[in-house]
Scaffold this active site. Structure first.
Site, mmCIF file in Angstrom:
data_model
loop_
_atom_site.group_PDB
_atom_site.id
_atom_site.type_symbol
_atom_site.label_atom_id
_atom_site.label_comp_id
_atom_site.label_asym_id
_atom_site.label_seq_id
_atom_site.Cartn_x
_atom_site.Cartn_y
_atom_site.Cartn_z
ATOM 1 N N ASP A 161 0.836 -1.198 0.000
ATOM 2 C CA ASP A 161 0.000 0.000 0.000
ATOM 3 C C ASP A 161 0.872 1.250 0.000
ATOM 4 O O ASP A 161 1.951 1.250 -0.590
ATOM 5 C CB ASP A 161 -0.938 -0.044 1.218
ATOM 6 C CG ASP A 161 -2.281 0.632 0.952
ATOM 7 O OD1 ASP A 161 -2.282 1.841 0.681
ATOM 8 O OD2 ASP A 161 -3.325 -0.043 1.028
ATOM 9 N N HIS A 234 -3.679 6.121 3.394
ATOM 10 C CA HIS A 234 -4.395 4.927 2.939
ATOM 11 C C HIS A 234 -3.798 3.649 3.523
ATOM 12 O O HIS A 234 -4.513 2.771 4.012
ATOM 13 C CB HIS A 234 -4.348 4.897 1.413
ATOM 14 C CG HIS A 234 -5.230 3.882 0.775
ATOM 15 N ND1 HIS A 234 -4.831 2.592 0.520
ATOM 16 C CD2 HIS A 234 -6.494 3.969 0.301
ATOM 17 C CE1 HIS A 234 -5.804 1.919 -0.074
ATOM 18 N NE2 HIS A 234 -6.825 2.734 -0.230
ATOM 19 N N SER A 570 -11.127 -0.638 -0.868
ATOM 20 C CA SER A 570 -9.849 -0.639 -0.132
ATOM 21 C C SER A 570 -10.038 -0.990 1.326
ATOM 22 O O SER A 570 -9.157 -1.585 1.954
ATOM 23 C CB SER A 570 -9.194 0.743 -0.211
ATOM 24 O OG SER A 570 -8.548 0.952 -1.428
#
Length: 796
Positions: A161, A234, A570
């Site tokens: 990620d 994220h 996600s």
């Protein structure tokens, strides 16, 4: 593999000849070649390295020098064998390297002995608490799966990620023992990330930026960290969903107060940073897979995706196969391209593809119009609110700006402060981010924003941490608000409104609902494999967040929060990653296919009212193309009764039946395939998958039929007897032979045959119809459910 002297001499002669003639073969000028170079991933036959080269890297470098026209690294001076052109070298899940090549160089390289494939790089992008409780994961004496697996303490989840913010309390290592003995990874130091930041929870961290910089030039280190540290948020968010520790109190700007926890609170984490400001580059992603497998992870979580291409051109599919081959479970996000069909990504059958659903919590923020109408919306706004008992002037941005299109979307610079100041502004969704629209309104002097969905978005609502009082409403509500504004203006009265923020609401029904943005099937690459596989919580999920990024994610937002609420597949993907770690800890003998089977065959498709799950975008019932096998149900998955097993050679047969060439298959699997036996044995749908999809091309046949062969393994009780119940797709006849499976022992495998027959339908050219049903095996204790899908297609 030993190489004979004759072979070595032959290889040396080939290399020498190629070095001599290569400048003649290259037609463009050296400067044109350098300007046109793009990144490619080169798959080599591992045992083809000539013996004159001491290592594979020497072979790769020499080959690249032979291709060059006197320039290296896009440089400006003749090559004297200096700087390396190799971006990454791969040797675990993939044999080969990546490099920047011109088109002519890539063609020449593809024709060389030992080169299996030259794959163009893709750029991927990220697919951007109460969920453990909603999923039935509880602590205490009745902890079930959590207790059975010791909360996943011996398992390692690799998160590929944007990196990680290691100081977050979600990543503390209290009461954790040393890293598992099998762990071979390391904590790579870098900018603002000393290796001491790793601990017994975050046991590994690496970053991969060579591919990113090969395309974009040197990174801007004032906005990005050359280290595993997360400059986006994220990766921190997804890592804590998968394996965050228990943290109390937790909230975002006062919303969603309570205990935050990941799915596997004691599982160890390894962060692999591959995503940067310009995206996530395939060459870096493949390097992360290579390292994660070599390091010894048990699960890989990837909330990243892009366009669907054949598996032999898909770096994620190739890396994931290498991980599967090593016994590692890989989950990936389905993408946020919904609610349209054919939008699902990460569709390789050895990857568990995860769509998104809602949980039973929301954040209502309603619009009160001047005509007395109350319109439902959602928001996570934590600043000074608008007065409930006062109405403010309301305008539609699209009717006020000089450029109706850009102003309707509230794009940067599109709003006139003289018109907007002191008003609530209705903005349409699209182009720029939802939170960025609020910033545009605020900079123009607006006091609030209503964000309206477009027709494509439907009624799906996402709560955002806005920088001014703002709420999101559905497409129908947006139309109603516009009509109210027009009506008020026609009657020469001022349209007015306010926004009422109602905080956090729990025990919402119906839930779950398939999130509007969640990508849908059919599978664009292999329609015979149902994708997504299942759905998990992905809407308005609370999880850890870094200090350097405001909760809205826009640069001007200087607020700090330890947790943030985000939505996307996600967020759904790491739920499944964490659950896979729990299942692997509870059942160490299960491979990745058994884990996925347990999650799929125990999934459900009815909401907390007992009705069929709804599709958020329409309000109608959802379908298997939206949710696959259903919504994940972890406590049931711990004891599924039967599982559908798969090994790497089953996938080789699948690729054979997909009409891939031997070279294509070897590019993906590193295995030499003899497809003659596979094609005799069955068809593409006979992969031992927990779902069954029959795709019929209608060519004037009145009766259409096919069959599936499936093998199940008993992981329940010895002496179990299962009988089948068939729920056929409408208009189809489904039979199962035998209808009874009698297992004598745990681990025993038994097979059954499923026949599907249906009538041809009158369809217009190029159209299709999808119908679904299921078969359910039951021993009185377990229900093992597999979707059966019939797709009728009328060719053009």
């Amino acid at each position: 593999m030993a190489v004979s002297p004759i072979t070595a001499l032959y290889s040396l002669l080939l290399c020498t000849i190629f070095l001599i003639i290569s400048p003649i073969l290259v037609s463009p000028s050296p400067i044109e070649e350098v300007d046109q170079r793009k990144t490619f991933i080169i798959r080599v036959q591992n045992d083809a390295k000539p013996s004159i080269f001491p290592t594979h890297n020497h072979w790769y470098e020499s080959t690249l020098r032979s291709l060059s026209t006197g320039f290296v690294n896009g440089g400006g001076s003749p090559d004297s064998g200096g700087a390396s052109r190799v971006i990454h070298s791969y040797d675990t899940v993939f044999h080969g390297f990546s490099a920047k090549l011109s088109d002519s160089e890539s063609r020449m390289l593809g024709n060389l002995y030992g080169v299996m494939a030259v794959i163009p790089e893709q750029v991927r992008h990220v697919h951007t608490t109460r969920s453990p409780e909603f999923l039935g994961l509880k602590t205490g004496d009745n902890a079930g799966l959590l207790k059975e697996s010791d909360f996943g303490s011996d398992l390692v989840i690799g998160v590929i990620d944007t990196g990680i913010w290691p100081e977050r309390e979600s990543f503390n290592d209290r009461d954790l023992g040393p890293a598992p003995a099998k762990w071979r990874g390391e904590c790579v130091a870098g900018d603002k990330f000393p290796s001491s930041l790793c601990n017994r929870k975050l046991i590994g961290a690496r970053y991969f930026c060579n591919g990113y910089e090969a395309t974009n030039g040197k990174m801007n280190e004032t906005t990005e960290f050359r280290s595993p540290r997360d400059s986006d948020g994220h990766g921190t968010h997804t890592a804590s969903i998968a394996a965050g520790r228990y943290v109390f109190p937790a909230s975002t700007l006062g919303y969603a107060r309570g205990v935050a926890a990941g799915m596997a609170p004691k599982a160890r984490l390894a962060a692999y940073k591959v995503c940067w400001n310009a995206g996530c580059y395939d060459s870096d992603i493949l390097a992360a897979f290579d390292s994660a497998v070599a390091d010894g992870v048990d699960v890989i979580s990837l909330s990243v995706g892009g366009v669907v291409v054949p598996y032999y051109l898909d770096a994620i599919a190739i890396g994931a196969f290498g991980a599967f081959d090593a016994g590692i479970f890989v989950s990936a996000s389905a993408g946020n391209g919904g609610p349209g069909g054919l939008t699902v990504t990460n569709v390789a059958p050895w990857v568990t593809t995860v769509g998104a659903g809602t949980i039973d919590r929301d954040f209502p923020a309603d619009v009160k119009l001047g005509n007395g109408r109350i319109i439902s919306g959602v928001s996570v706004y934590g600043g000074p609110a608008l007065a409930h008992d006062k109405l403010y002037p309301l305008i539609y941005a699209g009717s006020e700006g000089s450029d109706g299109y850009s102003s309707s979307l509230c794009l940067e610079g599109s709003l006139d402060p003289n018109v907007v100041k002191g008003k609530i502004v209705l903005c349409d969704r699209g182009i720029n981010s939802r939170a960025a629209k609020g910033e545009v309104v605020k900079k123009a002097g607006g006091i609030g924003m209503i964000l309206a969905n477009g027709v494509f978005d439907g009624e799906g609502l996402v709560a955002d941490c806005h920088v001014l009082p703002a709420t999101a409403v559905g497409a129908i509500a947006g139309d109603e608000i516009r009509k109210y504004i027009q009506s008020a203006m026609k009657s020469k009265t001022t349209p007015k409104a306010t926004i009422i923020f109602r905080g956090t609401r729990l025990h919402v029904a119906p839930a779950p609902i398939v999130a509007s943005f969640s990508a849908r099937g059919p599978n664009p690459e292999t329609p015979e494999i149902l994708k997504p596989d299942l759905i998990a919580p992905g809407l308005n999920i609370l999880a850890a967040w870094p200090d350097n990024v405001g909760p809205s994610g826009i640069p001007s937002d200087k607020r700090k929060t330890e947790f943030n609420i985000l939505s996307g597949t996600s967020m759904a993907c790491p739920h499944v990653s964490g659950l896979a770690a729990l299942l692997k800890a509870a059942h160490p003998e299960w491979g990745p296919a058994a884990i996925r089977s347990a999650l799929m065959t125990t999934a459900y498709s009815r909401d907390n009212r007992g009705m069929k799950m709804l599709d958020e975008s329409t309000g109608n019932s959802s379908t298997v193309m939206d949710y696959g096998s259903g919504h994940v149900q972890p406590q049931k998955a711990m004891d599924p009764g039967l599982v559908y097993g798969l090994n790497s050679y089953d996938y080789v047969d699948f690729l054979c039946n997909s009409n891939y060439t031997t070279k294509n298959i070897q590019t993906i699997t590193r295995k030499t395939a003899d497809c003659s036996g596979a094609k005799r044995a069955g068809h593409i749908g006979n992969l031992n998958y927990p779902s069954m999809t029959a795709v019929f091309q209608q060519y004037g046949k009145r009766k259409l039929s096919t069959h599936f062969i499936r093998t199940v393994t008993n992981v329940g009780d010895p002496g179990s007897i299962y009988t089948v119940k068939i729920h056929p797709p409408r208009g189809a006849v489904v039979t199962v032979e035998p209808e009874r499976l009698a297992f004598r022992r745990v681990g025993q495998k038994l097979s059954f045959l499923v026949r599907v027959q249906t009538e041809e339908l009158k369809l217009s050219p190029g159209s299709s119809v999808v119908k679904s049903g299921s078969i359910v095996w039951s021993d009185g204790k377990h229900l093992v459910t597999s979707p059966i899908v019939v797709t009728l297609q009328q060719p053009l």
